[in-house]
Design an enzyme around this catalytic site. Structure first.
Site, mmCIF file in Angstrom:
data_model
loop_
_atom_site.group_PDB
_atom_site.id
_atom_site.type_symbol
_atom_site.label_atom_id
_atom_site.label_comp_id
_atom_site.label_asym_id
_atom_site.label_seq_id
_atom_site.Cartn_x
_atom_site.Cartn_y
_atom_site.Cartn_z
ATOM 1 N N GLU A 205 1.000 -1.159 -0.243
ATOM 2 C CA GLU A 205 0.332 0.096 0.244
ATOM 3 C C GLU A 205 0.721 1.181 -0.483
ATOM 4 O O GLU A 205 0.863 2.675 -0.960
ATOM 5 C CB GLU A 205 -1.263 0.325 1.329
ATOM 6 C CG GLU A 205 -1.891 -1.306 0.775
ATOM 7 C CD GLU A 205 -2.884 -1.810 -0.225
ATOM 8 O OE1 GLU A 205 -3.366 -0.156 -0.747
ATOM 9 O OE2 GLU A 205 -3.115 -2.088 -0.594
ATOM 10 N N HIS B 14 1.941 1.945 -3.355
ATOM 11 C CA HIS B 14 0.733 2.729 -4.453
ATOM 12 C C HIS B 14 1.078 4.274 -3.670
ATOM 13 O O HIS B 14 1.175 4.980 -4.964
ATOM 14 C CB HIS B 14 -0.186 2.318 -4.029
ATOM 15 C CG HIS B 14 -0.651 0.650 -4.719
ATOM 16 N ND1 HIS B 14 -0.276 1.426 -6.086
ATOM 17 C CD2 HIS B 14 -1.778 0.011 -4.449
ATOM 18 C CE1 HIS B 14 -1.230 -0.568 -6.286
ATOM 19 N NE2 HIS B 14 -1.691 -0.865 -5.098
ATOM 20 N N HIS C 43 0.313 -1.687 -10.224
ATOM 21 C CA HIS C 43 0.875 -3.595 -9.919
ATOM 22 C C HIS C 43 1.767 -3.761 -10.790
ATOM 23 O O HIS C 43 1.683 -3.557 -11.699
ATOM 24 C CB HIS C 43 -0.802 -4.001 -9.683
ATOM 25 C CG HIS C 43 -1.696 -3.954 -8.952
ATOM 26 N ND1 HIS C 43 -2.588 -4.129 -8.616
ATOM 27 C CD2 HIS C 43 -1.300 -3.529 -7.289
ATOM 28 C CE1 HIS C 43 -3.433 -3.669 -7.437
ATOM 29 N NE2 HIS C 43 -2.372 -3.666 -7.262
ATOM 30 N N CYS C 44 2.552 -5.219 -10.452
ATOM 31 C CA CYS C 44 3.853 -5.187 -11.226
ATOM 32 C C CYS C 44 3.300 -6.639 -11.332
ATOM 33 O O CYS C 44 3.376 -7.061 -10.735
ATOM 34 C CB CYS C 44 4.986 -4.949 -10.299
ATOM 35 S SG CYS C 44 6.375 -5.585 -11.003
ATOM 36 N N CYS D 54 7.372 -9.949 -6.589
ATOM 37 C CA CYS D 54 7.746 -8.375 -5.815
ATOM 38 C C CYS D 54 6.447 -7.744 -4.893
ATOM 39 O O CYS D 54 5.328 -8.289 -5.913
ATOM 40 C CB CYS D 54 7.370 -7.436 -7.463
ATOM 41 S SG CYS D 54 7.684 -5.899 -7.305
ATOM 42 N N CYS E 234 10.877 -1.939 -9.600
ATOM 43 C CA CYS E 234 9.653 -1.028 -9.484
ATOM 44 C C CYS E 234 10.322 0.118 -8.332
ATOM 45 O O CYS E 234 10.374 0.845 -7.784
ATOM 46 C CB CYS E 234 8.567 -1.863 -8.286
ATOM 47 S SG CYS E 234 7.436 -2.239 -8.981
HETATM 48 ZN ZN LIG Z 1 -2.400 -2.711 -4.956
HETATM 49 ZN ZN LIG Z 2 7.612 -5.439 -9.397
#
Ligand SMILES: [Zn+2]
Ligand SMILES: [Zn+2]
Length: 174
Positions: A131, A134, A140-141, A146, A168
């Site tokens: 969270e 975000h 989303h990955c 991840c 990320c």
């Molecule tokens: Zn999420």
């Molecule tokens: Zn990722």
């Protein structure tokens, strides 16, 4: 990454909050603190669903909690929902400052199993990082390992890793 302020949404086990403050600080290389003022979730209870409206709690966290330069992470023991879904593990403002997670469905007891505190803490760590990711602008990955991988069930929470993948992590830094 600046600072993170953790807010107890209703009554939450203090050792869990302290663990999250520690591990998030280490992982995100920032300072963390526990906000002494609790957020009472009662106004956001939906008696028909017997759950709490996540989005409204996130808004309140964003508007009334933490200092301006801080990210705010609410941790709730109560079950959360948004209208289109049966439940959410958590919710966050994409690129914003507030995030929220519920530990209700991270407990083994929710699935009729004996409690496993270590597993609970590890799940909470993953969902907290997810969270907060975000709020750092991450979506989303596709990488299953991840922590930003989307999890719709507790099995998926257990399967994914507890760190950002290289891609990320790189986009958080820039
Ligand atoms: Zn999420
Ligand atoms: Zn990722």
């Amino acid at each position: 990454m600046g600072e993170i302020c953790l807010v107890s949404v209703g009554a939450v086990d203090p050792p869990l909050l302290e663990y999250l403050a520690l591990i998030l600080g280490e992982t995100l290389h920032c300072s963390t603190r526990l906000e002494p003022k609790r957020l009472p979730p009662d106004p956001f209870y939906d008696p028909m669903r017997r759950q709490y409206y996540s989005t409204r709690i996130v808004e309140l966290l964003s508007n009334d909690y933490g200092r301006k330069e801080e990210k705010v992470l609410g941790v709730a023991e109560v079950d959360l929902f948004i209208p289109i879904l049966t439940f959410v593990f958590g919710e966050a403002q994409l690129g914003g400052r507030a995030a929220l997670l519920s530990i209700t469905r991270l407990r083994q007891t929710f699935y009729g199993l004996p409690e496993e505190p270590e597993r609970l803490y590890h799940r909470a760590e993953k969902e907290a990082l997810h969270e907060l990711g975000h709020t750092l602008g991450l979506v989303h990955c596709p990488d299953y390992a991840c922590v930003m991988h989307f999890s719709n069930s507790i099995e998926e929470v257990d399967l994914k890793g507890d760190r950002f993948c290289v891609r990320c992590a790189r986009s958080v830094r820039t």
